[in-house]
Design an enzyme around this catalytic site. Sequence first.
Site: not given
Ligand code: NAD
Ligand code: UDP
Length: 335
Positions: A159, A287, A202
């Site tokens: 990732y 982590d 969360v």
């Molecule tokens: P999510 O998993 O809910 O959404 C990702 C979406 O992408 C899903 O609908 C999944 O089916 C689709 N997807 C995955 N692989 C695919 C592929 N090969 N082709 C087409 N669709 C595909 O996650 P999210 O939290 O909504 O994240 C959305 C974006 O934001 C991601 O790129 C993620 O890396 C980025 N992001 C999210 C967070 C967060 O905390 N939510 C933090 C950092 C970055």
């Molecule tokens: N974590 C936890 N219990 C869970 C899921 C996650 O203690 O059931 C912790 C995880 O080890 C990390 C933080 O919560 O330190 C955030 O994890 P998450 O997977 O939400 O996202 P990250 O920021 O690590 O990508």
Amino acid sequence: MRPTYFKMEPQMDLIKKRILVSGGAGFIGSHLCERLLSRGHDVLSVDNYFTGRRANIANLLTYGNFEAMRHDVTMPLHAEIDEIYNLACPASPVHYQFDPVQTIKTSVMGAINMLGLAKRTRARILQASTSEVYGDPTVHPQPESYHGNVSIIGPRACYDEGKRCAETLFFDYHRQHGVRIKVARIFNTYGPRMRPDDGRVVSNFIVQALRGDDITLYGDGGQTRAFCFVDDMVDGLIRLMETDDDVTGPINLGNPQEIPVLALATRIVALTGSRSRIVTQDLPVDDPMQRCPDITKAQTILGWRPHIGLDVGLLRTIDYFKNLLALPDIKQAAE
Ligand code: NAD
Ligand code: UDP
């Protein structure tokens, strides 16, 4: 009768655009589609439904200016569009480590395919990058100038390195081909429409608390994160997309309210009134021990900062999961 799923915003954008959202059926993507539709745009969701859910966008399908296409972004795509938000990629460690090779392909080949589309159509393109490009940071809070501390070969690398390579591709397409890019580094975001089995902290803690199951704290819970409610995040993404062409980012988007994971567990137990016990499990490999965004750039360039505090956002998310878990067939609800 049409469901009153979202409110039309009183001030719709003057220019109607055709906007592609890859990952549009996912957690953040579905909120973004909804917001863009409410501003009067034509929206095309492109998703392979790996972690996304049809239920997230089911109500949007009743609107004539919304389309959903099943497509894997690792394959080329042809469409006529004005803007692309590239969100396709599993974001939860559980899901992105399930098939790490596909995760890298999604980030890297997905970026190449979306950038190729942007180049051909002259569309603006925004990349959903991540705080994971900073790895386990040694600089705190993290400014965009920090180059990070990422394990190249660990279980999170599929990732982290995939997203880092995608950023590189964005800047190379910008320099080499003049593609108009925007790179957002998203920090931990939460809210309604996360999957109950998403695996991120969360949603895990809330679902466990509501079910009365043990709360699974990884490590001693001293590691920190900073949580942004999804409505604030969508606002930041749209603001970034709407900046002048010379604003490329990367720009951190996140809520700088930092909290140890143990404190988050205690807060969720209190807000749900749960009797769940907090039990410790091993801390996953690599982590990150601390994470918090420096959002100075977002504040000065976008005039953006989050407005929804942790308790308000958690209560809205708890409400969502209460309703979801009350459905007779929770498996069906996850489709
Ligand atoms: P999510 O998993 O809910 O959404 C990702 C979406 O992408 C899903 O609908 C999944 O089916 C689709 N997807 C995955 N692989 C695919 C592929 N090969 N082709 C087409 N669709 C595909 O996650 P999210 O939290 O909504 O994240 C959305 C974006 O934001 C991601 O790129 C993620 O890396 C980025 N992001 C999210 C967070 C967060 O905390 N939510 C933090 C950092 C970055
Ligand atoms: N974590 C936890 N219990 C869970 C899921 C996650 O203690 O059931 C912790 C995880 O080890 C990390 C933080 O919560 O330190 C955030 O994890 P998450 O997977 O939400 O996202 P990250 O920021 O690590 O990508």
